[in-house]
Design a protein around this motif. Sequence first.
Motif, PDB file in Angstrom:
ATOM      1  N   SER A   1     -14.073  22.479  37.106  1.00 27.05           N
ATOM      2  CA  SER A   1     -14.966  23.629  37.216  1.00 27.05           C
ATOM      3  C   SER A   1     -14.882  24.268  38.589  1.00 27.05           C
ATOM      4  CB  SER A   1     -16.412  23.206  36.952  1.00 27.05           C
ATOM      5  OG  SER A   1     -16.516  22.683  35.666  1.00 27.05           O
TER       6      SER A   1
ATOM      7  N   HIS B   1     -17.816  32.639  40.250  1.00 22.89           N
ATOM      8  CA  HIS B   1     -18.953  32.639  39.346  1.00 22.89           C
ATOM      9  C   HIS B   1     -20.236  32.656  40.163  1.00 22.89           C
ATOM     10  CE1 HIS B   1     -21.691  31.210  36.202  1.00 22.89           C
ATOM     11  NE2 HIS B   1     -20.774  31.657  35.349  1.00 22.89           N
TER      12      HIS B   1
ATOM     13  N   PRO C   1     -17.102  28.624  28.474  1.00 23.71           N
ATOM     14  CA  PRO C   1     -16.098  28.399  29.506  1.00 23.71           C
ATOM     15  C   PRO C   1     -15.324  27.122  29.160  1.00 23.71           C
ATOM     16  CG  PRO C   1     -18.282  28.679  30.471  1.00 23.71           C
ATOM     17  CD  PRO C   1     -18.465  28.628  28.997  1.00 23.71           C
TER      18      PRO C   1
ATOM     19  N   GLN D   1     -23.400  28.939  40.523  1.00 25.04           N
ATOM     20  CA  GLN D   1     -22.692  27.668  40.510  1.00 25.04           C
ATOM     21  C   GLN D   1     -23.629  26.473  40.534  1.00 25.04           C
ATOM     22  OE1 GLN D   1     -19.252  27.167  42.702  1.00 25.04           O
ATOM     23  NE2 GLN D   1     -18.463  29.210  42.283  1.00 25.04           N
TER      24      GLN D   1
ATOM     25  N   TYR E   1     -12.381  26.812  38.211  1.00 24.09           N
ATOM     26  CA  TYR E   1     -12.697  27.725  37.123  1.00 24.09           C
ATOM     27  C   TYR E   1     -13.813  28.677  37.523  1.00 24.09           C
ATOM     28  CZ  TYR E   1     -13.227  29.250  32.319  1.00 24.09           C
ATOM     29  OH  TYR E   1     -13.253  29.995  31.191  1.00 24.09           O
ATOM     30  N   LEU E   2     -14.717  28.162  38.349  1.00 23.95           N
ATOM     31  CA  LEU E   2     -15.903  28.943  38.708  1.00 23.95           C
ATOM     32  C   LEU E   2     -15.731  29.693  40.015  1.00 23.95           C
ATOM     33  CD1 LEU E   2     -18.777  26.417  37.941  1.00 23.95           C
ATOM     34  CD2 LEU E   2     -18.077  28.360  36.578  1.00 23.95           C
TER      35      LEU E   2
ATOM     36  N   SER F   1     -23.248  30.601  29.492  1.00 25.86           N
ATOM     37  CA  SER F   1     -23.398  30.893  30.923  1.00 25.86           C
ATOM     38  C   SER F   1     -22.562  32.072  31.399  1.00 25.86           C
ATOM     39  CB  SER F   1     -23.059  29.654  31.756  1.00 25.86           C
ATOM     40  OG  SER F   1     -21.708  29.324  31.577  1.00 25.86           O
ATOM     41  N   LEU F   2     -21.532  32.456  30.656  1.00 28.04           N
ATOM     42  CA  LEU F   2     -20.822  33.677  31.042  1.00 28.04           C
ATOM     43  C   LEU F   2     -21.560  34.843  30.402  1.00 28.04           C
ATOM     44  CD1 LEU F   2     -17.206  32.457  30.308  1.00 28.04           C
ATOM     45  CD2 LEU F   2     -18.357  32.487  32.505  1.00 28.04           C
TER      46      LEU F   2
ATOM     47  N   PRO G   1     -19.386  26.667  47.369  1.00 31.47           N
ATOM     48  CA  PRO G   1     -18.848  26.011  46.185  1.00 31.47           C
ATOM     49  C   PRO G   1     -18.333  24.605  46.460  1.00 31.47           C
ATOM     50  CG  PRO G   1     -17.581  27.998  46.724  1.00 31.47           C
ATOM     51  CD  PRO G   1     -18.642  27.860  47.761  1.00 31.47           C
TER      52      PRO G   1
ATOM     53  N   TYR H   1     -25.057  25.942  37.230  1.00 32.99           N
ATOM     54  CA  TYR H   1     -24.036  25.429  36.338  1.00 32.99           C
ATOM     55  C   TYR H   1     -23.852  23.930  36.520  1.00 32.99           C
ATOM     56  CZ  TYR H   1     -19.270  24.809  34.534  1.00 32.99           C
ATOM     57  OH  TYR H   1     -18.158  24.365  33.874  1.00 32.99           O
ATOM     58  N   TYR H   2     -23.626  23.538  37.770  1.00 33.24           N
ATOM     59  CA  TYR H   2     -23.386  22.116  38.011  1.00 33.24           C
ATOM     60  C   TYR H   2     -24.593  21.271  37.640  1.00 33.24           C
ATOM     61  CZ  TYR H   2     -19.011  23.098  40.421  1.00 33.24           C
ATOM     62  OH  TYR H   2     -17.742  23.472  40.717  1.00 33.24           O
TER      63      TYR H   2
ATOM     64  N   TYR I   1      -7.662  30.540  33.628  1.00 38.75           N
ATOM     65  CA  TYR I   1      -7.676  30.801  35.071  1.00 38.75           C
ATOM     66  C   TYR I   1      -6.537  31.735  35.446  1.00 38.75           C
ATOM     67  CZ  TYR I   1      -7.343  29.718  40.062  1.00 38.75           C
ATOM     68  OH  TYR I   1      -7.270  29.801  41.427  1.00 38.75           O
TER      69      TYR I   1
END
Lengths: 101, 681, 522, 101, 504
Positions: free
Chosen positions: E110, E117, E252, E120, E113-114, E163-164, E39, E123-124, E373
């Motif tokens: 993020s 997750h 999110p 990742q 937050y992630l 995405s969730l 991450p 997402y990014y 969070y």
Amino acid sequence: MAVAMEYYLVLSAAVFCIGLFGILVRSNALVFLMSVELMLNAANINLVAFSLAHGNLTGQVFALFLIGLAAAEVAVGIGIILVLNRNFDDIDVRDAVTMRW
Amino acid sequence: MVDVFTLAPAIALFPLFAFGIALFLGSKMPKGGALAGIAATGGSLVLSLWMVAEIAGGAGPYHEELYTFVGGVEGEGVTLTFGLLIDPLSALMLVIVSLISFLVHVFSLGYMNDEGETGLPRYYAGLGLFTFSMLAFVYSDNLLMAFMFFELVGLCSYLLIGFWFRERAPASAAKKAFLVTRFGDYFFLIGVVAIFATFGTTAFAGEESFVTAAEAVLGGEGEMNTFLGLGNQAWITVLGLLVLGGVIGKSAQFPLHTWLPDAMEGPTPVSALIHAATMVAAGVYLVARMYGFYALSPTALGIIALIGGFTAFVAATMALVKQELKQVLAYSTISQYGYMMLALGGGGYVAGVFHLTTHAVFKALLFLGAGSVIIAMHHNENMWDMGGLKDRMPVTYWTFLAGSLALAGIFPFAGFWSKDEVLYETLLHGLGDSPLLLVGFAFGLLAVILTAFYTIRMVLLTFHGDPRTDVAEDPEPVRWNVKFPLVVLGVLAVVAGALNLGTIKDVIGEENLFLHEWLDGATLDGELGEGGALSAHHYEELLETQAGYEAAEFSALANGAIALVLALVGVAAAWYLYRGTDPEPHMTKLGGVRRVLAHNYYQDEYQVWLATGLALPVARVANKFDQGIIDGFVDAAGTASVVAGERFRRIQTGVVTNYAALLALGLVLLLLVFGLAGGWF
Amino acid sequence: MLIEFLLGITVASALLVFMAPDCIAGKLAAGLSFLPLGTTAVMWSGFDASGNALRGGDIAFESRFEWFDLGSYALQWHVGVDGVSFPLVALTTVLTTLAIFSSWTPIDERQSQFYGLMLLVEAALLGVFVGLDFFLWFVFWEAVLIPMYFLIAIWGGPRREYAAMKFIIYTNLASLLMFVGVFLLVFALGDTLATLSLVDISAAIQNGGLGELGGFDPEVIKVAAFVLLFLGFAVKVPVVPFHTWLPDAHVEAPSPVSVVLAGVLLKMGTYALLRFNFTMLDDVLTNGWNAEILMFVGLVSVIYGAMLALAQRDLKRIVAYSSISSMGYVIIGLTALTAHGVGGATFQMVSHGLISGLMFMAVGVFYNATHTRMVGDMSGLADRMPWTAGIFVAGAFGYMGLPLMSGFAGEVLVFIGSFHTSLVEGAPIFTALAMFGIVIVAGYLLWAMQRTLFGPFELETDYEIGRAPLQDLASLAVLLGLVIALGVNPDFIYGAIQDAVEPLVRAGTGGDALSVLLGGGR
Amino acid sequence: MVLEQLAFGLFALVTVASSLGVVLVRDVWHAALFLGVALSSVAIHYVMLNAQFIAAMQVLVYIGGVLVLITFGVMLTRREETEPDGAGEPDGVGEPEEVGA
Amino acid sequence: MAEIATLPEWAALAPALTFAAAAFLLLLADAVSPEEGNPVLLAGLSLSGALVSLAFTVWYIVAGTGQPGEGDPSSAGAIDLFDGTLVVDGMSLFFSAIIASVVVLVVLASYDYLHDHPYQAEYYSLVLLAATGMTTVTAANSFVTAFIAIELVSLPSYALVASLKHNRGSVEAGLKYFLIGALSSAIFAYGISLVYVTVGSLQFDAVTSVVEGGELGGIFGLGVLMILGGISFKIAAVPFHFWAPEAYEGAPAPISAFISSASKAAGFVLLFRVFVGVFTWEFVEPTIDWVVAIQVLAIVTMTVANFAALKQEKVKRMLAYSSVGHAGYVLIALAGLTAGTDHAFVLGSGMTHLLVYGFMNTGAFLYVALAEYWGVGRRIEDYNGLGAQAPFASAAMTVFLFSLAGLPIGGGFLSKYYLLLASIEGEVALLAIALILNSVVSLYYYTRVLWAIWAENPSADLEIEQYPTGLYTAIALAALVTVLLLPAFGPVADLANTAAEMII
């Protein structure tokens, strides 16, 4: 010019309206998606037809892009619809109303 | 040699220092600050006497601007100043105030200290502040300053009446006293402001004074602002009447007299000082102070006279049925100030001041005597519980008797001379060309009988007969500090009339009327105006030329005889009814009339009703209106927004098809509107 | 740069206090609050303004820098004080310091936040009084709301959410209206205006620079702007009928906050009225019945506010409503537009700040001791708290306009000023009616004192009553001292005020010599 | 000329009719088929508008891509009448991230 | 300017290219080590991408790229690229800056937050791709590029919102966002086609020249309306806003921040360009008076949104409505463009507001992200007592909310009053009144949250164990900039005005 351009306008308008109508009356997400495709096609009809009328290729080029984008949109859409199906056991858009007001 | 007048400010400042000392250091000093007060008032008395001597010695009236309170802009705006004006009138008043104050301080040693009161520093601080304010009021050189100290005097009255604040009654009485006088002062303040607006100054004396200016305007020279479309004469009358509002409040004239009897809840020395001799006199003094202004308006004078006469009579009737010693004295005070007002309204400037002087003496005496009795009676004031005190407290009895006879107007006590002069002057001018004054005169005459009656009744019930209670049987003894002031005042009550033996002026000659000479402008000149604008002589001229008062011919002696006879009638009646060892409560026989009198003609009731029955409900309605309508509107706007918000929220149904529909609808609406507007179809 | 220092030191103090631990926050804040106070004292010694800042007068401690351009207008950092604003600056520093002292007892949680916010309020209020560029001024004007909101919302009484919300929304709405009003003028001034400095705006209007806007006449624009501005400021003052936020806010706010709220915050409204409506748009008063209407509004505030106070049973509400009444005098004085009218109104602002501060503080001391504010719940407090009671009595008499206390000077000057103004038809009647307020105020304050302070000692709550803490008494004494000092010597500040007010008052237009002497309207 | 107009009219009719079919038929799968017809007829319009390349793209992308995706979606989400709770969709298919990217 | 001269012209697109490059790098990194999903590396990569993009933008702005030079007409003006389908000028750089800043904040936030997750990298990269699209939108100078860029923004956004994928809310939000988005893009596309029907060109300059020339018919008018509708979807103006509350609520929180700030900015830049620059009002007005249309939209948008926000129970949904409301405020920048007004002034007001809004709104959503969070719940009363637990973040939230409400604690104050000024300048009384009333209404719901945070006592035993660095940094940055924009409003306003000047 064999066919008056106005007819193409009418045709595209008809297709657009039918698409819109589909969106309004059907609750199935896939039909919703298909209706959107119809509407995009209506735009394409205009673009292609008047590309001919105006004698430039701009319309056609844009139509091409639109076709591509429509495809991408459908791809994303199908994905979302599938996840929807998994979460809600259905793809009826009227079911997904956990958030409102 | 030092110019004594430069010391004049100290007359008032001494007590101010005493106030400060008593307030902050009183608890650490012996006698709770009394000594500082005695010293200060003693000093003031000495200085005041010195002033009198200086003026008597021919020194001109003294005027000095002490202090600019609010400076005006260059060439614009009025300037508010403090200054002092020492002329015969104010010098006389200074002596009276400082003398009584001095004696009351002494008396308080007996009344307060010996009784073991707590809070003495507060008490003496109050006395000191009062004396300061009163003296400063007396020597004010302008109306605004006078008003300011007039108000401060009211504050001190409030504080001193409410001295025993732990009980409900004094606190309530203090509130009432301040509120009622405040109501009068409201008009006074309007008057002050209006005088500023009219003349640009409120100075009492001098070329620049509003008095002089008003005189000049009415004399056809110069001009002044008037308001509301009134003429000069009418506006001056209005101004005079506005100021009179304060006078009526402070001097407890009808209908604002109701506070004074309640004020008796205060300590008795306070009653003597404030509610008999000095503060209440402030109103009358104020009229005398600006007499040159009132003399310009016959209407104002007439009203003053009528109010005075009426008050003198009505208050006397109410005094008839009172059972408490101090209540009788309170109503008699109201009544006597009515006389002074009658005198001033009736053109008797000197008479008014004369009665003010004698009354100060004998009424202070009576109150202090009453205080002595109250000490003796363990603070029981009901006359029906007394009796037979004559033998047990002779000093008090004899001095009290002197005061009573003076009050009753019996020859040759001080009150006789002054009251007689009041009536005489009123009669003269009434007979002259102002018949209205005769009404006042008639009231005055009636009041003479009543005054004599209740005074003697009071004396008889208190001191004569057999003791009606155990306490009266064995009263508490009083000490020198009580007796000394009584004796001083008792002597004065006997001899003060000599100041102005007007009744026998034909015998002794006009020039031997000391007070008249004293107040007359003949000896005065200097900066305060040509020919002595402040002189009694000048006022007489004004009365003639401006107010149209003419003096008729009438024998002073005859008038005196009438007054004396009437007073004796009253004395005789009282004697007849209340003599003997065990007098009957005759007043109960009056039945309904007694009830009306005992309730003071329901004056209190209607004034209380005005406050609690009218103002308070109106306020409550206003509050309801405020909470309900005005604030309700504000809250309703909030609620309406929230409700609207709730509606707008509901648009968001959560169903995406509906969203699409609304979106399309919006687009179609836009299309229709702009299509029509743009001529697309 | 003294003003920048003043603002900077106040903000810095606030930040420092925010970071301090709770246990020392109160003392630290009290100590730090002497810095702005001292700065003000230094400024007083070097105060050299003359004339009115918006009428070409010399401005003391002026500094002016470019801030940024907005369209064709240059916004500036423009600060300075004149005779109108300086007394209010001083009032702010004095009252805040005293309010902080008086917070020691009642504020027993989250002290560092409380005192930090108090200092922030002070900074914002100071900014309002020194700001001379409209936008800068407006920043401070609005900034006051934020700390004030929290002060009411966090440390307030049971209905604090309602009160705080009402306060912030109501006054914010007003500010927005006022903002529109100002910019109506600014846009109507068009090219004649290059900056948003109040000095320039005022000068441009006085020079007749107003043009048409949106097809409306300059006169119409003027009136519209006047109305919008008046509405905006009237809420802050508050003028009846826009006053209803005030009692709620006061009752819910802790007493030290009420001190600042009544003492200084309300003055923002009157100060702004003077600066904007009665300095820039004074012409509007001469038209039609405008002056009469305003005078009437002031009169209604005086009498109606006093009547409302009469109906209250909560000591703090009484004092709160009486503020409405007192502020009515200010409106009357300003409307008169005479030397003593405007000057007296300005003096009254300061005076009312001190007196109402004193009263709220005293009510707070009583509350701390008794835990009740209801008049019926206590009696005879003077028995147990003689000094506090004594000062309360003195303050109440100050409120009633007792001579030799500042309230009298303010009121009498207003009355003198308004009695003879030629702007208002029937001014004497208006004035006389308004003066009746002094009777009503005496009525309810005397009543309240009789019931709470006097009589036998009784207390409905079971709270153990103690003596007032020394710092509270000292604060009260200082305030009383100031009230008396200003009452005895109003010229201490009135000279400066007069100097600044005088240019607003145009002398009489002839004939009536006396009215020139009196500065009688126009 | 007339021929061209006739052709336009015919295919316009087909387009509109099949579009209506998309939005009106109850069964999603049939709707997808109608969409295919509609898109094809639009492609024919393109040809008539002298935009053969667009027509080709239309056929390739739309019918070859989009329609397949939609069919896919229909397949995965259609409720089996026999299975009461619509279970049995394979997991992990059609993640939005994967498709979208 | 000297430096830029040495760079090739396409380098002017560096902000967008950086985003794209970063996205690909991310995918590459993920492809190399798919399982670990480091991450820190992923977040670091995207953060540096965003920072570099921001750096480019700021550099260009400072260097004066695409800005009119002083007294030197030859070097002045926008940089046209690819036959004028893209243009880099003040406007595009201004909005690029907004977008890049928001991306920086969102990426920072993020990271925390992630924290657990699974996808990742995806997402990014979606965030960065959307950012690429947005940055391209700012430079779009043709309906073709505009449409494509908008779609490039939309498609990743749909995916991001959903995405969730195990969260019903997220999926539902994605669906609604997608469906309404698809509909809107169809409308947009059809509108474009109609304009093409009339004009025969899609290049902005070409369209302008035709528009200035001649008769325009109803077809054109309808096209303009539909284009307005299509863009209104992106900026979430009523009645094209329906997706917004749900999408923001379900997504999110960092994505909500991203969409509500950056995506909106992208929509607005297009709106400004198209309506101010292309459909010149003087010529279009007889056919379609779009100023009036936008006035209507503005008033309706702010009113509906603010009132609907009044009694919201969930903070995020409230913020969503507030965001819609702000779209209404910013619309004033177009609605005030009536005849005789200083257009640059009016337009500048909207631009500056968007910039400030980018920070304060992002910050507010990031605070919500923080709350999510911590798992404190989504309703306002769940926030009770947060101020005592997290004073710093709550102070920042205070800054954001009061700044959004237009109180002088941040740049939102100045920009809101700038908007009010614009409405007065435009002499549209109704707009000014609507703005005032709505602003007051908005104060109510913002303060409700602050009341809960500061004045209420914690309802449950709220214990916060961790204070995530990334989120905190992002919130602190946003708060800092929001506050700084108050004193430093000038340069921003100048920049906006200059940029606005260029397209008018």
